[in-house]
Design a protein around this motif. Structure first.
Motif, PDB file in Angstrom:
ATOM      1  N   THR A  98       0.816  -5.339   2.036  1.00  0.00           N
ATOM      2  CA  THR A  98      -0.550  -5.850   1.934  1.00  0.00           C
ATOM      3  C   THR A  98      -0.622  -7.168   2.699  1.00  0.00           C
ATOM      4  O   THR A  98       0.395  -7.781   3.046  1.00  0.00           O
ATOM      5  CB  THR A  98      -0.938  -6.080   0.475  1.00  0.00           C
ATOM      6  OG1 THR A  98      -0.093  -7.099  -0.078  1.00  0.00           O
ATOM      7  CG2 THR A  98      -0.809  -4.802  -0.342  1.00  0.00           C
TER       8      THR A  98
ATOM      9  N   HIS B 263       0.870  -1.169   0.000  1.00  0.00           N
ATOM     10  CA  HIS B 263       0.000   0.000   0.000  1.00  0.00           C
ATOM     11  C   HIS B 263       0.912   1.225   0.000  1.00  0.00           C
ATOM     12  O   HIS B 263       1.851   1.311   0.791  1.00  0.00           O
ATOM     13  CB  HIS B 263      -0.890   0.033   1.249  1.00  0.00           C
ATOM     14  CG  HIS B 263      -1.842  -1.126   1.332  1.00  0.00           C
ATOM     15  ND1 HIS B 263      -2.767  -1.415   0.350  1.00  0.00           N
ATOM     16  CD2 HIS B 263      -2.006  -2.083   2.298  1.00  0.00           C
ATOM     17  CE1 HIS B 263      -3.468  -2.484   0.696  1.00  0.00           C
ATOM     18  NE2 HIS B 263      -3.018  -2.913   1.880  1.00  0.00           N
ATOM     19  N   ARG B 264       0.654   2.139  -0.866  1.00  0.00           N
ATOM     20  CA  ARG B 264       1.497   3.325  -0.984  1.00  0.00           C
ATOM     21  C   ARG B 264       0.689   4.552  -0.602  1.00  0.00           C
ATOM     22  O   ARG B 264      -0.449   4.719  -1.039  1.00  0.00           O
ATOM     23  CB  ARG B 264       2.031   3.453  -2.407  1.00  0.00           C
ATOM     24  CG  ARG B 264       2.890   2.264  -2.845  1.00  0.00           C
ATOM     25  CD  ARG B 264       3.030   2.205  -4.355  1.00  0.00           C
ATOM     26  NE  ARG B 264       3.935   1.139  -4.794  1.00  0.00           N
ATOM     27  CZ  ARG B 264       3.551  -0.123  -5.005  1.00  0.00           C
ATOM     28  NH1 ARG B 264       2.289  -0.466  -4.800  1.00  0.00           N
ATOM     29  NH2 ARG B 264       4.441  -1.021  -5.412  1.00  0.00           N
ATOM     30  N   SER B 265       1.303   5.413   0.230  1.00  0.00           N
ATOM     31  CA  SER B 265       0.638   6.648   0.623  1.00  0.00           C
ATOM     32  C   SER B 265       1.646   7.779   0.576  1.00  0.00           C
ATOM     33  O   SER B 265       2.848   7.570   0.707  1.00  0.00           O
ATOM     34  CB  SER B 265       0.042   6.529   2.037  1.00  0.00           C
ATOM     35  OG  SER B 265       1.058   6.346   2.984  1.00  0.00           O
ATOM     36  N   ALA B 266       1.147   8.969   0.403  1.00  0.00           N
ATOM     37  CA  ALA B 266       2.029  10.136   0.293  1.00  0.00           C
ATOM     38  C   ALA B 266       2.311  10.772   1.642  1.00  0.00           C
ATOM     39  O   ALA B 266       3.112  11.695   1.739  1.00  0.00           O
ATOM     40  CB  ALA B 266       1.398  11.173  -0.635  1.00  0.00           C
ATOM     41  N   SER B 267       1.683  10.285   2.711  1.00  0.00           N
ATOM     42  CA  SER B 267       1.866  10.879   4.035  1.00  0.00           C
ATOM     43  C   SER B 267       1.944   9.772   5.076  1.00  0.00           C
ATOM     44  O   SER B 267       1.751   8.598   4.777  1.00  0.00           O
ATOM     45  CB  SER B 267       0.712  11.838   4.358  1.00  0.00           C
ATOM     46  OG  SER B 267      -0.512  11.124   4.359  1.00  0.00           O
ATOM     47  N   GLY B 268       2.177  10.159   6.323  1.00  0.00           N
ATOM     48  CA  GLY B 268       2.256   9.199   7.414  1.00  0.00           C
ATOM     49  C   GLY B 268       3.700   8.844   7.716  1.00  0.00           C
ATOM     50  O   GLY B 268       4.609   9.199   6.974  1.00  0.00           O
TER      51      GLY B 268
ATOM     52  N   THR C  31       3.451   0.210   3.175  1.00  0.00           N
ATOM     53  CA  THR C  31       3.043  -0.823   4.121  1.00  0.00           C
ATOM     54  C   THR C  31       2.734  -2.083   3.324  1.00  0.00           C
ATOM     55  O   THR C  31       2.303  -2.022   2.168  1.00  0.00           O
ATOM     56  CB  THR C  31       1.792  -0.418   4.929  1.00  0.00           C
ATOM     57  OG1 THR C  31       0.725  -0.091   4.034  1.00  0.00           O
ATOM     58  CG2 THR C  31       2.095   0.767   5.834  1.00  0.00           C
TER      59      THR C  31
ATOM     60  N   SER D  59       5.264   6.085   7.452  1.00  0.00           N
ATOM     61  CA  SER D  59       5.870   5.226   6.439  1.00  0.00           C
ATOM     62  C   SER D  59       5.015   5.266   5.194  1.00  0.00           C
ATOM     63  O   SER D  59       3.807   5.067   5.243  1.00  0.00           O
ATOM     64  CB  SER D  59       5.982   3.778   6.956  1.00  0.00           C
ATOM     65  OG  SER D  59       6.500   2.950   5.934  1.00  0.00           O
ATOM     66  N   ARG D  60       5.638   5.557   4.078  1.00  0.00           N
ATOM     67  CA  ARG D  60       4.883   5.658   2.834  1.00  0.00           C
ATOM     68  C   ARG D  60       4.549   4.289   2.273  1.00  0.00           C
ATOM     69  O   ARG D  60       3.705   4.166   1.395  1.00  0.00           O
ATOM     70  CB  ARG D  60       5.682   6.464   1.809  1.00  0.00           C
ATOM     71  CG  ARG D  60       5.922   7.908   2.234  1.00  0.00           C
ATOM     72  CD  ARG D  60       6.714   8.652   1.198  1.00  0.00           C
ATOM     73  NE  ARG D  60       6.032   8.671  -0.093  1.00  0.00           N
ATOM     74  CZ  ARG D  60       6.560   9.138  -1.224  1.00  0.00           C
ATOM     75  NH1 ARG D  60       7.797   9.612  -1.217  1.00  0.00           N
ATOM     76  NH2 ARG D  60       5.883   9.117  -2.340  1.00  0.00           N
TER      77      ARG D  60
END
Length: 304
Positions: free
Chosen positions: A65, A53-58, A63, A60-61
């Motif tokens: 699956t 899982h890719r995110s632009a914030s948090g 995580t 850790s970018r």
């Protein structure tokens, strides 16, 4: 659909899964982050499964699956087996060194005169023995395997039971003769007691006081007197020299008893819940030299 270079892609996935970072994985694999990203995308496309899982914030970018998290242990185990196989191939033509940490008294009195048998069985392994008295940091000090004495639980190490001692007085054969010959435990009052204080931090470690209580002779001997040594092998050697009576431990006195340098004047023996264990980091458990040494050592312990 063309398959990616599966081994490289899987190696990239495993590295990213540990670091949760393309940049850190790239540094480990000595490639660019863009190359790592391309390998991950090609693997996801080929498997038709999302791995991160890719995110632009948090914090850790990236995580894992659920599918990736479930597959990761098997994949890491597979890489361990591959590494083990490569080590075996290399061992057929070159030497492999590995490091063992062991208590100095156990090395002196039990291990070193046996280790030639390991070397004959595995001539391509070079064993490096460290006899430091302190508890070594296996990672920082690059230790592959160890032998430790204690209750069998040490942080971040896998422990396999090896040997448990019995405790009993030992002395030079000369002390069985003469005016104050050792015939009963009460006769110890005429001789110097040799105290091994190397394990005094462990309350369950047998002492002269506890052995005499076990032997039913609590008040006949003053257990506060005598020579105190913080080296188990030195305590045994002092008894060999005839300068007193030591409380012997099975593993440390068996050879001196067999070859007549020491005798066991009394039958009473005291047990102890502490024992010797073979220990290693979990990730070293499938290493070819560690497996070979463990197999040999357990055989030796079984024929003691």
């Amino acid at each position: 659909m063309r398959a990616p270079n599966n081994l490289n892609a899987l190696r990239a996935f495993e590295a990213v899964a540990r670091h949760l970072s393309y940049t850190a994985a790239a540094a480990e694999l000595n490639v660019t982050p863009a190359a790592v990203g391309q390998l991950i995308r090609s693997l996801e496309t080929y498997l038709d499964v999302e791995l991160f899982h890719r995110s632009a914030s948090g914090p850790s970018r990236l995580t894992l699956t659920d599918a990736a998290r479930a597959a990761l242990p098997d994949l890491q185990g597979g890489f361990d087996l591959l590494s083990n196989g490569v080590e075996r191939i290399k061992a057929s033509k070159s030497r492999i060194a590995f490091t063992l940490t062991v208590p100095p008294a156990f090395a002196d009195k039990w291990l070193l005169w046996r280790v030639e048998r390991f070397q004959r069985r595995h001539p391509y392994y070079d064993l490096r023995i460290d006899t430091s008295r302190h508890l070594t940091d296996f990672t920082a000090e690059r230790i592959d395997v160890g032998i430790r004495y204690g209750a069998g639980v040490w942080p971040n190490l896998v422990a396999t039971f090896l040997l448990r001692d019995e405790f009993f007085p030992v002395c030079s054969p000369a002390l069985l003769r003469g005016r104050h010959a050792l015939k009963t435990p009460a006769d110890l009052r005429h001789h110097a007691l040799i105290h091994d204080i190397s394990m005094s931090d462990f309350g369950v470690f047998p002492t002269w006081r506890s052995w005499l209580l076990h032997a039913g002779c609590r008040d006949a001997v003053d257990t506060d007197r005598g020579l105190q040594l913080n080296d188990s092998a030195l305590a045994i050697q002092t008894a060999v020299s005839g300068n007193g009576v030591a409380l012997g431990r099975t593993t440390l006195v068996e050879r001196d008893l067999a070859e007549g340098r020491l005798v066991k004047p009394f039958e009473a023996v005291q047990g102890c819940e502490l024992a010797y264990y073979l220990v290693h980091r979990k990730e070293s458990g499938q290493s070819a030299p560690v497996l070979a040494f463990k197999e040999w050592l357990l055989e030796e312990a079984g024929t003691r």
